[in-house]
Design a protein around this motif. Structure first.
Motif, short mmCIF file in Angstrom:
data_model
loop_
_atom_site.label_atom_id
_atom_site.label_comp_id
_atom_site.label_asym_id
_atom_site.label_seq_id
_atom_site.Cartn_x
_atom_site.Cartn_y
_atom_site.Cartn_z
N TYR A 81 0.83 -1.20 0.00
CA TYR A 81 0.00 0.00 0.00
C TYR A 81 0.87 1.26 0.00
CZ TYR A 81 -3.54 3.37 1.51
OH TYR A 81 -4.36 4.46 1.59
N ASP A 82 1.87 1.28 0.88
CA ASP A 82 2.77 2.44 0.95
C ASP A 82 3.53 2.65 -0.36
OD1 ASP A 82 1.97 2.91 3.53
OD2 ASP A 82 3.75 2.04 4.47
N ALA A 83 3.88 1.56 -1.03
CA ALA A 83 4.58 1.65 -2.31
C ALA A 83 3.67 2.27 -3.37
CB ALA A 83 5.05 0.28 -2.77
N THR A 126 -9.62 0.05 -4.34
CA THR A 126 -10.32 -1.16 -3.90
C THR A 126 -9.34 -2.31 -3.70
OG1 THR A 126 -10.73 -2.01 -6.13
CG2 THR A 126 -12.32 -0.42 -5.24
N GLN A 127 -9.75 -3.27 -2.91
CA GLN A 127 -8.92 -4.44 -2.70
C GLN A 127 -8.74 -5.22 -3.99
OE1 GLN A 127 -7.40 -5.02 0.32
NE2 GLN A 127 -6.20 -6.49 -0.88
N LYS A 128 -9.76 -5.21 -4.85
CA LYS A 128 -9.66 -5.89 -6.13
C LYS A 128 -8.56 -5.27 -6.98
CE LYS A 128 -12.36 -7.06 -10.27
NZ LYS A 128 -13.69 -6.95 -10.94
N GLU A 129 -8.47 -3.94 -6.97
CA GLU A 129 -7.42 -3.25 -7.73
C GLU A 129 -6.04 -3.57 -7.18
OE1 GLU A 129 -9.85 0.73 -9.24
OE2 GLU A 129 -8.98 0.68 -7.22
#
Length: 228
Positions: A132-134, A154-157
């Motif tokens: 996420y941070d990246a 989104t989590q899917k993305e």
């Protein structure tokens, strides 16, 4: 949010000079970490080189930096990322061109530039927070603050995206500045010589044709396009 511009050091730090990162022309070499990080932070595109199925490949890619880690991302199904995640050696180059150097002879034409040359090993980012941070770092590298202006990812993305980390193991900056270096006898010739400066600028933002009425320009884009 992770700060991607964290290149401050308590003391000057340099990369060790090795056969891999040694710059042939010593006067153009700089092994200082802050110099390299400044080039990376100003650049937009990294040329990423690696060997895939015994064939050399170089691809232009956007990137983000967090300390001495560089991050690149792409579709999880991409063949390149399937190979990179297995820990392949990788090299990256980011070059900023500052001017054309025009000599009195064609032989002495050149460019003024700043380049960051990096060697490391690709690693698939599997930790969710690091991933996420990246993605924040990559987005904000293009337009600082942009991540917080967009809808929530989104989590899917996130699941459909592979993120590769490259630790900067060996690196060097190569820099050229100044006027052309002509043969001494050529300085008396009647041929123009000098520098043609080159700078990167951002033009006025163009609204998407389907942008809803009344939506103002995003602050990150306003700051980007107002740079001089």
């Amino acid at each position: 949010m992770t700060d991607t511009k964290n290149s401050k050091h308590s003391a000057k730090e340099t990369f060790q000079i090795t056969e891999t990162n040694k710059i042939r022309v010593a006067k153009r070499a700089d092994y200082d970490k802050d110099t390299l990080f400044a080039i990376l932070d100003e650049g937009l595109i990294a040329e990423v080189g690696f060997v895939l199925e015994n064939k050399p490949i170089v691809l232009p890619m956007v990137y983000g930096r967090v300390g001495d880690q560089l991050y690149i991302h792409g579709a999880k199904a991409a063949r390149m990322f399937k190979q990179l995640k297995e820990g392949l050696p990788i090299c990256l180059n980011v070059t900023l061109v500052d001017g054309l150097v025009v000599g009195r002879s064609a032989f002495h034409h050149s460019m003024n530039f700043r380049s960051a040359n990096i060697h490391g090993t690709a690693r698939l980012v599997e930790d969710e927070k690091e991933k996420y941070d990246a993605l924040v770092a990559i987005t904000d590298h293009l337009a600082p603050g942009r991540w917080d202006e967009t809808r929530e990812t989104t989590q899917k993305e996130i699941n459909a995206t592979s993120v590769i980390a490259v630790t900067i193991e060996q690196a060097a900056s190569k820099i050229r500045t100044g006027m052309p270096i002509d043969d001494e006898a050529d300085y008396d010739l009647d041929h123009w010589a000098g520098i043609v400066p080159i700078s990167t600028s951002f033009g006025p933002a163009i609204n998407d044709s389907r942008l809803k009425q009344g939506i103002p320009l995003a602050e990150s884009i306003r700051k980007l396009t107002s740079r001089r």
